[in-house]
Design a protein around this motif. Structure first.
Motif, PDB file in Angstrom:
ATOM      1  N   LYS A  50       9.736  24.649  16.206  1.00 52.11           N
ATOM      2  CA  LYS A  50      10.742  23.927  16.980  1.00 52.11           C
ATOM      3  C   LYS A  50      12.140  24.173  16.425  1.00 52.11           C
ATOM      4  CE  LYS A  50       8.351  20.117  19.233  1.00 52.11           C
ATOM      5  NZ  LYS A  50       8.310  18.663  19.446  1.00 52.11           N
ATOM      6  N   ASN A  90       9.356  24.499  22.294  1.00 52.16           N
ATOM      7  CA  ASN A  90       9.595  23.075  22.503  1.00 52.16           C
ATOM      8  C   ASN A  90       8.280  22.388  22.840  1.00 52.16           C
ATOM      9  OD1 ASN A  90       9.106  23.597  25.301  1.00 52.16           O
ATOM     10  ND2 ASN A  90      11.270  24.164  25.535  1.00 52.16           N
ATOM     11  N   THR A  91       8.350  21.115  23.118  1.00 52.87           N
ATOM     12  CA  THR A  91       7.133  20.347  23.386  1.00 52.87           C
ATOM     13  C   THR A  91       6.361  20.890  24.573  1.00 52.87           C
ATOM     14  OG1 THR A  91       8.191  18.365  22.483  1.00 52.87           O
ATOM     15  CG2 THR A  91       6.256  18.030  23.870  1.00 52.87           C
TER      16      THR A  91
END
Length: 540
Positions: A50, A90-91
């Motif tokens: 991330k 990212n998530t």
């Protein structure tokens, strides 16, 4: 026997499909087996990390990736003897980059859940964890979750843990559309703290804007984090290499050192895992060493994913029952919850014993004070008893615990014990009711002894004169001990609701709770009847 032309044509159509599936499956297996060799041959390990979650993954001023998890990726590459290349994730896409082959590994604050294990291979052991805690102001005195009863907290809309934490600790929430708004509300003293993920809060506290703010009570609803690789790499040498590396990180303190390096508060999870993975058997071998089948011992795995086939004894029975029937008796087979449940039973029984003995003692003292000579003290005792009988015990507990308790804490730094507050209030409430009963018994006893020199009736005679009313009052106070959970006393109701909040097994735990209190009330009733026969049989 000859085959018909149509059947032969059908077989010819199906055969290429079957062959293609077999070749595809063998290709996947071969790809998984060769992943480790492929990485070494090309000399590069590609890791997704991330860039928006400091201090775990972030960008420097010159757009270079750094952070806790970037350091882990670098150590993996070093142990493989290859160069590291990181890509930002990212998530949303942190697992997708594994499917499409853009990354070999993802280390990106990924919670180890059953749903994600269906999508990718999550490597055990887990390397970190996160949970729910508070960000509080620098002058905050909040240290335990029980300190929050009756206070308002700020929360972010849509957080999955909001409802669970409200039900568990009876919190009052003000929800804001963004985390930024919630944090500003804390700063402006509109609430006692911001309820959110502890790792995100730790990252915020590193910034100058929130310097001096604190992380509140120990995290709840803790979820471990796992390193992820492609789903088709499950059981491969690559998975084993990563698992062995994480195990070594726990043993040699690498993760704890990185935690300190990046300014993170000490993690209970890392301390516990370091202790677990450094335990040695009598023969000198580690407790957490791979078994013959390549798996870690059950004691070293994430307990959420342990099944009945992995364990023996009571735990196997409890897991089997849950798997077959859905009856989840975690308080029997889970070590932590069994201790909490048994402690809750012990605390409930202690409350019951203290309240029964204390109620009788308070009633006897009050009735004797009410019959002393003079006017002021007897009138005062009768007025106090009447006030106690007319005020709900829950209100009395709140007044003492939150009202007087908050004043005493602020003025003299004295903190009231929830156990003794509940005991004192229930003894006072029940004792006031029994005083009225003993008062009538006193009058009846004096009438019987009119003209004699026997003096005031004793405790035995008072109880004997009103045995039925005394028994009823003491049985009621036995059932009222559940009220202790309202101020976070970890008695049986509190322990049961905590288990329900973790597992959602409402029906099972409520039925067990009802069975316990029926049994306890029955035993108390029989014990009071036995005590009456042995102690209160006054000669006629």
């Amino acid at each position: 026997m000859m085959r018909s032309p149509s059947r032969a044509r059908g077989l010819r159509r199906i055969w290429p499909v079957v062959l293609g599936v077999m070749l595809f499956a063998s290709g996947i297996e071969s790809h998984a087996a060769e992943r480790l060799d492929s990485i070494r041959q090309r000399g590069v390990l590609v890791v997704g990390v991330k860039t928006d979650y400091p201090p775990f993954g972030m960008l420097t001023a010159n757009a270079q990736q750094e952070g806790f998890e970037t350091d882990l990726a670098g150590d993996l590459a070093r142990r493989l003897g290859v160069r590291l290349r990181t890509i930002g994730v990212n998530t949303t896409n942190r697992l997708q980059v594994l499917d499409d082959g853009r990354a070999d590994v993802t280390i990106a604050t990924l919670g180890d859940t059953a749903e994600r294990r269906e999508i990718a291979t999550l490597v055990e052991p887990d390397y970190y964890s996160s949970g729910v805690t508070l960000m509080t102001r620098p002058d905050s005195l909040i240290k335990r979750w029980s300190d929050l009863r009756g206070q308002t907290l700020c929360a972010t809309q849509g957080s999955y843990f909001n409802r669970t934490m409200v039900e568990r600790y009876l919190l009052q929430l003000q929800t804001y559309p963004t985390s930024r708004d919630a944090k500003l509300a804390v700063r402006d003293r509109r609430c006692a703290g911001w309820l959110f993920d502890n790792t995100a809060i730790a990252g915020d506290l590193l910034s100058s804007e929130w310097h001096g703010y604190r992380i509140g009570p120990p995290p709840e609803l803790v979820t471990p984090w796992a390193i992820a690789i492609a789903r088709n790499a499950r059981g491969s040498a690559f998975e084993r290499f990563i698992g062995d590396t994480v195990a070594q990180w726990h043993r040699d303190g690498t993760l704890i050192a990185l935690e300190h390096k990046w300014g993170l508060p000490p993690s209970t999870f890392l301390a516990r895992m370091h202790a677990l993975w450094t335990i040695r058997r009598a023969n000198g071998h580690y407790l957490c060493e791979r078994l013959a089948d390549g798996q870690w011992p059950v004691a070293c795995r994430n307990p959420i994913f342990v099944t009945s086939t992995d364990v023996t004894g009571l735990r196997r029975w409890g897991l089997w029952l849950n798997e077959k029937t859905g009856v989840n008796l975690t308080c029997f087979y889970d070590d932590y919850e069994r201790r909490a449940f048994l402690y809750g039973i012990a605390l409930t029984l202690s409350l019951t014993a203290c309240c029964i003995c204390g109620s009788v003692a308070v009633a006897l003292v009050m009735v004797h004070l009410a019959h002393l000579s003079g006017r002021v003290l007897p009138a005062a005792m009768r007025g106090i008893a009447a006030l106690a009988r007319m005020t709900p015990p829950l209100l009395q507990i709140y007044v003492v615990f939150f009202g007087l308790g908050s004043f005493a804490a602020a003025r003299w730094s004295v903190h009231f014990s929830g156990f003794w507050v509940v005991t004192g209030v229930l003894c006072f409430y029940t004792g006031a009711g029994l005083m009225h009963t003993f008062d009538e018994a006193w009058v009846n006893a004096c009438a019987k002894h009119a003209g004699s020199i026997s003096g005031a009736p004793g405790p035995r005679e008072l109880i004997a004169e009103s045995s039925s009313a005394v028994t009823a009052a003491l049985v009621n106070v036995t059932k009222a001990t559940m009220i202790a959970s309202t101020i976070a006393v970890p008695e049986l109701l509190s322990a049961s609701t905590s288990i329900i909040a973790e597992h959602g097994n409402v029906g099972t735990m409520m039925n067990m709770l009802m069975a316990f209190f029926v049994l306890e009330t029955f035993c108390v009733l029989r014990l009071l009847q036995w005590a009456h026969r042995r102690w209160c049989d006054v000669p006629r």
